[in-house]
Each structure stands twice: as structure tokens, then as C-alpha cells.
Design a protein around this motif. Structure first.
Motif, short mmCIF file in Angstrom:
data_model
loop_
_atom_site.label_atom_id
_atom_site.label_comp_id
_atom_site.label_asym_id
_atom_site.label_seq_id
_atom_site.Cartn_x
_atom_site.Cartn_y
_atom_site.Cartn_z
N CYS A 122 68.59 -82.26 16.01
CA CYS A 122 68.22 -80.96 17.02
C CYS A 122 67.20 -81.58 18.21
N THR A 123 66.26 -82.51 17.54
CA THR A 123 65.33 -83.10 18.59
C THR A 123 65.14 -84.40 18.74
N GLU A 183 63.18 -85.72 15.61
CA GLU A 183 63.94 -85.72 14.35
C GLU A 183 64.71 -87.18 14.47
N ASP A 189 62.13 -89.98 13.72
CA ASP A 189 61.73 -89.74 12.31
C ASP A 189 62.86 -90.66 11.52
N ARG A 199 62.68 -94.25 9.44
CA ARG A 199 62.94 -94.57 8.09
C ARG A 199 64.20 -95.48 7.77
N THR A 217 57.02 -85.33 17.06
CA THR A 217 55.97 -84.31 16.40
C THR A 217 55.81 -84.32 15.23
N SER A 218 57.02 -84.93 14.49
CA SER A 218 56.84 -84.89 13.02
C SER A 218 55.54 -85.63 12.51
N ALA A 219 55.12 -85.48 11.19
CA ALA A 219 54.22 -86.42 10.79
C ALA A 219 54.48 -87.78 10.97
N LEU A 220 55.67 -88.41 10.57
CA LEU A 220 56.04 -90.01 10.60
C LEU A 220 55.90 -90.42 12.26
N SER A 280 54.34 -88.43 14.71
CA SER A 280 53.12 -88.54 15.45
C SER A 280 52.21 -89.58 14.96
N LEU A 315 49.21 -89.05 21.47
CA LEU A 315 48.61 -87.68 21.08
C LEU A 315 47.09 -87.91 21.03
N GLN A 344 44.66 -87.20 16.63
CA GLN A 344 46.06 -87.54 15.78
C GLN A 344 45.72 -89.01 15.09
N PRO A 345 45.31 -89.15 13.96
CA PRO A 345 45.24 -90.63 13.38
C PRO A 345 46.62 -91.17 13.52
#
Lengths: 445, 445
Positions: free
Chosen positions: B127-128, B131, B134, B138, B159-162, B164, B170, B174-175
Motif C-alpha cells: 500500500c505504501t 512497505e 521494507d 528484507r 516510515t517503518s522501523a526498518l 526509518s 529523518l 531517528q537513529p
């Protein structure tokens, strides 16, 4: 004992079934093989080729009509005209992002926050439940200063790297993060006689202590309060409260993943957590929120959210855009206007009663439980042993498909039929579903 | 030297600007403060309250008309009727998920894969763009067996953890992940005289070696081939090829993040990577793909994707649903029917020529560069030192807003105007944009 399955693949088409298909269907499955990544799995040995949906019904390319008792995305009913027209209207005027001012996101936020506990007072929007849970986990990290997230043993929380690592339902191919702690799910059916609330609270403390011993500081507990992927385990209203008290006592937050139980489905309350009288720290929403238009949300206590937002920028391009908000607002409006929460409670109870008749009739129906229109129908080898009967459940799924009833399975053993129809499901649909189940069960004897 | 900024916050409304607002606008900003998470930032000291969009134009609540030279989501033009009607039609017949058969995802996949190199032959949908990236990261992990991802010094990938953790844009709040390696971006303006291709390839090898020395095995290089967030750095077609050769020689994959340059924008090619004659291992798409309907994609070489899909289940509920595919198919159709790639090349060049006149006229306009309708307009203190002039860039953004031209800044120093209009931008719009820029520059002297 923690069992890990690959529940998501148990009910799917495999190449060896291709000979059972008609030519037109085989052409589509071949095309999928050729064009799409191998992750794409189809439900059923003989996949269903859908072309139309309306309310609780779906139609295939042959014109056959199906009763949908599985899909909660089309929550207020497939192709609900209120959503179609709201989206169409907004698409014709404007669709841009949240760095410009627009009323839609504000009026929707006012409406949705009114359904939440007062302390949950800040809204954010994404496109998928995965994105909402990914952010929720990061908020848990920033608020607690820890990294350990506890989830139930068969939980599913999303497709991103972070949420996949906290989704044991994905099976052993997907490694869990070392920061994920699994807690046994509250299997009320097999806990008979024990106080599920105290039992679960104790498990929570044990898991927190165990993670702490491994040097992992507890950050929070993330759960869908009806434990959908664990086999639909509603339990008695309120039983979750003691475990959440443990979560808070240990400095963690509770993330209520409402992607499945939310938006009036459980009948007893608008949100799954509300059945338990809990005030979550973070609430995440997804699937039913826009009736199929990708939109998700994260709602949080101000101070919890601020622990993240004060440090880290977050901007989701499509999240909260006027069209997504128009869809979400239409869904919320229909739930209110059609009083779908009361409807879900009433029709859900009627359905549950009829399913209990089947439970009494068949030795293999071990348990039937639910809240509103979210029901688990558990198949066992026999009522005495309560041993899970996965083969029977999978066989039933196929037999139901032959009788034009669409559903799927859940639970660590894949032996629970997950009955989660659009809320447009009516009392007059019960006969179709229960009749098909009765016939299918009869045919397995 | 790697500079890290918080570029995303440089051009935003702050509470201290509230006194400059009219009452109606202030009411909206107050409501946002009250209801939305603090991450929500508004463009401009005096935020724009939009109510209508059509083609390359937007209108605010006062009826004022704006020229949009920033938004690539509404890529084929705001509220394009082809998308509105395709979405409306599909919403009225069916919107469900990819576990049932449906033609839309297959016909779209055929069409989109035809725009890709032959080796990129498998499609997946999310959807984004976040995503998609991300998942791409992987896949890089599973294919290479490594964890190290190299990105450019001011990259933004999601914007996901991975993602970002691989998005230096950012800012320092944001580390970055310890597995993220930053490579200096190919700043052709300041590399004058050097061979940018060889320079960048050498930087790539150095970074891979450095990560390896730190025990991090290289997994891949992820980049938007026009380096949007680094300040819009198209460079000469082909200059990226040597660096990608280095990536492959070291066992990594190249992820072409086409969220910004993709879908005909650069004019010279349908995809940004195609300007360089590169065959990526994974291509990710997002923003312009559905003209505002949330849809994204990941396209990959079969064996690269299989390294992930053979192990790990992936299912995206809304990804590839019939409505998302209808929107995407309409966008692709319009790009072809209206020949927007040629249009982007022609009008982009005309615009570039006019902007070069301003460059010649003003000492503070250091560089103007672009590919198609994606142009960077770089502000400096003087042409000799080439020192970035962020204050001037931010001032210009506000002055342009006053002249009803919407854009924003990019680059590690925030001194580059990012001119990225909907492809509906026409030759007759050039005067408005260039005139407003000329006046605004004049006003700063």
C-alpha cells in the motif's frame, strides 16, 4: 508449550490441484504463477474467482452466489454505497496529503476519538494495520526505554520487518525477534475450572521476568483482545484486566490491536478492549476501517505518543488523505446509522445459539464461542480428549466452499473455523451457514 | 563528510506563527494541535487550506488558485477523471483481497512488467512505498545473507522501523541502524571536473569495505536514481552503472527506489534507473502509482525474490486489491494515452531552459539541473564559493507561496528547491512559475 504453525498456508491451492480446475480458472492460476511473487497463496484447493460483491454476498465468474462469513475488511458489507459515493465525491474534489490543512482528517478524528476512552486522545493515520503496529511498537520502545514486546503464541501483527518479528503465526520460516516474548494464549476451553484472568496475569509476569533475566527490558504487550489468530478466544468480559495491570506495573504499555475485533464487531462494545474495561495506551486499527480503501489508524494517550513524536519525525504520504478519511467517515457513519453494534450482538448471539445445537449434535465440535459476529468453531477428535482436529477443519473449509460458504481456519493447530462475516450478515443467513455446516459435518461421519 | 539535517521540518508552520493566520485557519491549526499526534507538520508559516484540485492546480478555501510544482502523488494531475471513474466503477462491483482469483492484478502485472527490463519479472503489491522498501530490504538480507544496506547521505526510504533506520533525511532524532552505511551523494555541481561515475563507484567500494571491517556483511544498495532527498541530482545518464557493478561484484543487490523518479517523470525513460541502462534486482514503487489511492509495488528478478518467498510468508491485506489495481491501471493508461513521458521530457526541458536564464541573472542561483519534470534549483551565497544558502531557499518557498506557487526544499542543506509538479504541468504554466521565482528572487536582493 508454545506451538508454532504456518496457519496461513493450510488452506491453500497447490500446483498439484491444478487438474481439478476448469480451463478458465487454470489459466488464471497459471498467470499468477508466471507474474506474481511466490508469496501469493490462494484459498481453497479449487480457488474462487470472484467478480462481484454486495453486502454479505459474493459472486463468482459462473454467477454462483456465496455467503461470506470470513471477510472483515468489507465490514459494513461489500460495495456499500455510502463508502463508494463518499470516495467518489472526495476523489472528484481533492486528494492530497496532511501537510496542507483539510477538514476531513479533523472531523474524522473528532468522531473516532469519541468512541475511545477519554485518555486516548491523539490520532495518527497510516495505510495498513501493519504500519500502525510497526509504529506502535516503536512508541512502546521510546516510552518504556525497553525493547521487549510480548505477544500471544499464535499472534499475527503485520508484514513489516518489525511486526513480522512479533508474529509467530507466520510460522518457523519467519524468525521471531530476540526481543519478542511469546505468552500462551488464554485457551478458555482447555483452562476449564481455572480463573483465566489470574492465570493470564501470572503468565504475563513470568514472561516479563524471563525476558528481564535475558537482559531484555520490557516495553509492552501487544494483543488483539479476542486473540483472533490464536483461535478466536473472547473469554469473559474483563478477564484481561489483571494482565494489563501487570503490564503497567512493569513499566510497559498495552497496545490494543483492534485490526480484527474493532469497529463494533464484538457487539458488546465498539472496541474489543472495551469488553474488558481496559484503557489501552495505544490503539491500532486497520482492515475494517475504510471498508477496503487502505486506511489505518493509531490512537494514543498524549504522553505515550509524545515520547516518540518529540524525537522522531513521522510522515505517511497517503495516511489520512482526504479520500481515505472520506471512506473511514462513511464507515463510521454507517455503523451508527444502521446500528451495527447492536445488530452484531443480536445476530451474533442467534448464530452462536444455532452453532451450539451443532456442538450438542456432533462429538467433533468441541467448543463454540464468540462475541458478536466473531465466532470460533473448534473441531476436536472427541469431546473427552479435546485433541485438536486440523484435518477435519480443513476438510470442512473445502466442503463449505462447495456449499458456497466462504470461511477459513485459525488457531495454533488450525482446527478452529473463524466465522467473521461482514456485519451485513443477517438472521436469515444463519440457515445457509448452519445448514451447510451441518451437511458438511454429516458428510464427514 | 556526512551532514545530517531535519530537512522535513524546515518549511513548516510553528505555533509562534499563529498570530499571522486568519481566524478560520487558526481554528484548523488549533484543532490539529488538539486532535492529531505531534508528528503532523504543516508546510508554510501560513499553512494552505486546500479544498479543490484539478490537473496541475489547487484551490484554497478563499477560492485562490495555486500552481502545484511539488506533488508527484497526483502524478497525472489532481482528480484525473480516468482514475476517479476507474475506482468508482470497481468499487461498485467488488473490492476484496488476493487470496481469491481476480483479473485486475494479473492484467496490471502484465502491463507494468512490460515497462521493466526482462529479468525483472515478478510482481508484488503493498500500500505504501515504505512497505515496498521494507520488504525490499528484507529480500536483500535473505538473498545476500548479509545485513548491511548502503544508502545515500540524505536518503529517505520510508516510515517503518526498518526503512526509518535507513533514512538519514529523518534527522538525528531517528537513529540509523548500525547496519546502514551512508555514502556521499553524487553532487555533480561540486564534483565539477571529476568523473562522477568512477568517483561514486569508488565510494561504494570503500563503504562496503568499511562495513565489512566492522563485521557487517554487505546486502545491497538502495537508492532513488535521481537522489531526490539529496537535492535532486540526476547526473549524466549512465553515471550510476559503475557503482552498480561494484554492488554486484560484492554480492549485494541494487534496489531501485522509484517512488520519486518512476512513472515517466524523468522524461528520458519510464523509470529512473532506465536512464542509466541498469537492470535492478528489485524495483520499488509508490507515490504516483495510483494518483493518490494508496498502492505500491515491488518488482524483482525471480531468483532474488524467491530467496525470500521460499522461506517467509507475506500477505498484504489491501495490497493488489481490485480497487488499488483499477487506480494503478488507469494511471498507466493515462501515461500512455497522453504520452506523458514525452510531455515530461519536452516541457521539462523548456522549464529548465527558462530557469537557466534566472541562473545567469542571479548570483545566488548556483545550479539548475533536472531530468524531465524533476528539477533541482540550488541556492548558494555566491557562485564562486557554492556555499549552500538555506535561509534564502526557505524564504523563497514562502515568497512563492505568497505568489500561489507551491513547492518545497530538498538536500542535506535544505537549499535546493524541489520542482516536481504533476505531469499535467504545461508549457503555459512556465511563465507563472518562472515569473514568481524571478519576482521572489528580486525581492530578496
Amino acid at each position: 508449550m508454545v506451538v508454532r504453525s504456518t496457519i496461513m498456508d493450510t488452506n491453500s491451492f497447490r500446483p498439484e490441484h491444478a487438474s481439478e480446475l476448469d480451463d478458465a480458472t487454470r489459466e488464471l492460476t497459471n498467470k499468477r504463477d508466471r507474474l506474481l511473487g511466490e508469496s501469493y497463496r490462494l484459498f481453497y484447493r479449487r480457488p474462487v474467482h470472484l467478480v462481484k460483491g454486495l453486502g454479505q454476498y459474493l459472486w463468482d465468474a459462473n454467477g454462483d452466489k456465496y455467503l461470506d462469513v470470513y471477510n472483515n475488511v468489507a465490514s459494513i458489507g461489500h460495495c456499500h454505497p455510502a463508502v463508494t459515493s463518499a470516495v467518489n465525491e472526495q476523489m472528484q474534489s481533492l486528494n492530497t496529503h496532511t501537510r496542507y490543512l483539510h477538514e476531513r482528517i479533523l472531523s474524522y478524528s473528532e468522531d473516532i476519538l469519541q468512541t475511545m476512552p477519554e485518555a486516548v486522545n491523539k490520532a495518527m493515520y497510516m495505510c495498513t494495520g501493519s504500519e500502525a503496529n510497526d509504529l506502535a511498537m516503536r512508541i512502546a520502545h521510546s516510552y518504556s526505554g525497553g525493547t521487549g514486546i510480548i505477544v500471544s503464541q499464535e499472534a499475527y501483527h503485520g508484514t513489516s520487518a518489525l511486526t513480522s518479528g512479533a508474529s509467530p503465526a507466520l510460522g518457523s520460516g519467519q524468525p521471531l525477534s530476540p526481543h519478542t516474548g511469546l505468552i500462551a494464549s488464554p485457551d478458555h476451553y482447555r483452562l476449564a475450572g481455572q480463573d483465566a484472568g489470574l492465570w493470564f496475569a501470572q503468565k504475563m509476569q513470568e514472561k516479563i521476568d524471563e525476558m528481564s533475566a535475558n537482559g531484555i527490558k520490557f516495553a509492552g504487550f501487544m494483543a488483539d483482545s479476542i486473540f483472533s489468530s490464536d483461535g478466536v478466544l473472547p473469554g469473559d468480559p474483563g478477564f484481561l484486566q489483571p494482565a494489563i495491570d501487570v503490564v503497567h506495573k512493569n513499566g510497559g504499555i498495552f497496545i490494543a490491536d483492534e485490526v480484527q475485533p474493532g469497529f463494533a464487531r464484538t457487539g458488546e462494545a465498539f472496541w474489543g478492549f472495551a469488553r474488558h474495561g481496559i484503557v489501552p495506551d495505544v490503539v491500532t486499527t486497520g482492515k475494517p476501517m475504510g471498508n477496503g480503501i487502505p486506511v489505518s489508524g493509531l490512537f494514543a494517550k498524549h504522553d505515550v505518543l509524545a515520547s516518540f513524536s518529540d524525537q522522531i519525525p513521522y510522515f505517511n504520504t497517503f495516511g489520512g488523505n482526504p479520500v481515505a478519511m472520506a471512506a473511514a467517515q462513511a464507515v463510521l457513519g454507517v455503523i451508527k446509522d444502521e446500528d451495527l453494534q447492536a445488530h452484531s450482538a443480536i445476530v451474533g448471539q442467534q448464530l452462536l445459539n444455532e452453532l451450539k445445537v451443532l456442538q450438542a449434535k456432533y462429538e467433533c465440535v468441541g467448543d463454540v464461542r464468540g462475541a458478536g459476529l466473531f465466532i470460533g468453531f473448534e473441531l476436536v477428535t472427541d469431546k473427552e480428549s479435546k485433541a485438536p482436529n486440523k484435518a477435519l477443519a480443513l476438510d470442512l473449509i473445502e466442503k463449505l466452499r462447495d456449499r458456497k460458504v466462504l470461511t477459513s481456519v485459525a488457531g495454533p493447530h488450525g482446527n478452529v473455523l473463524k466465522l467473521r462475516p461482514p456485519l451485513a450478515f443477517q438472521a436469515h443467513d444463519i440457515d445457509w451457514l448452519v445448514g451447510a455446516l451441518d451437511e458438511s459435518l454429516q458428510a464427514t461421519l
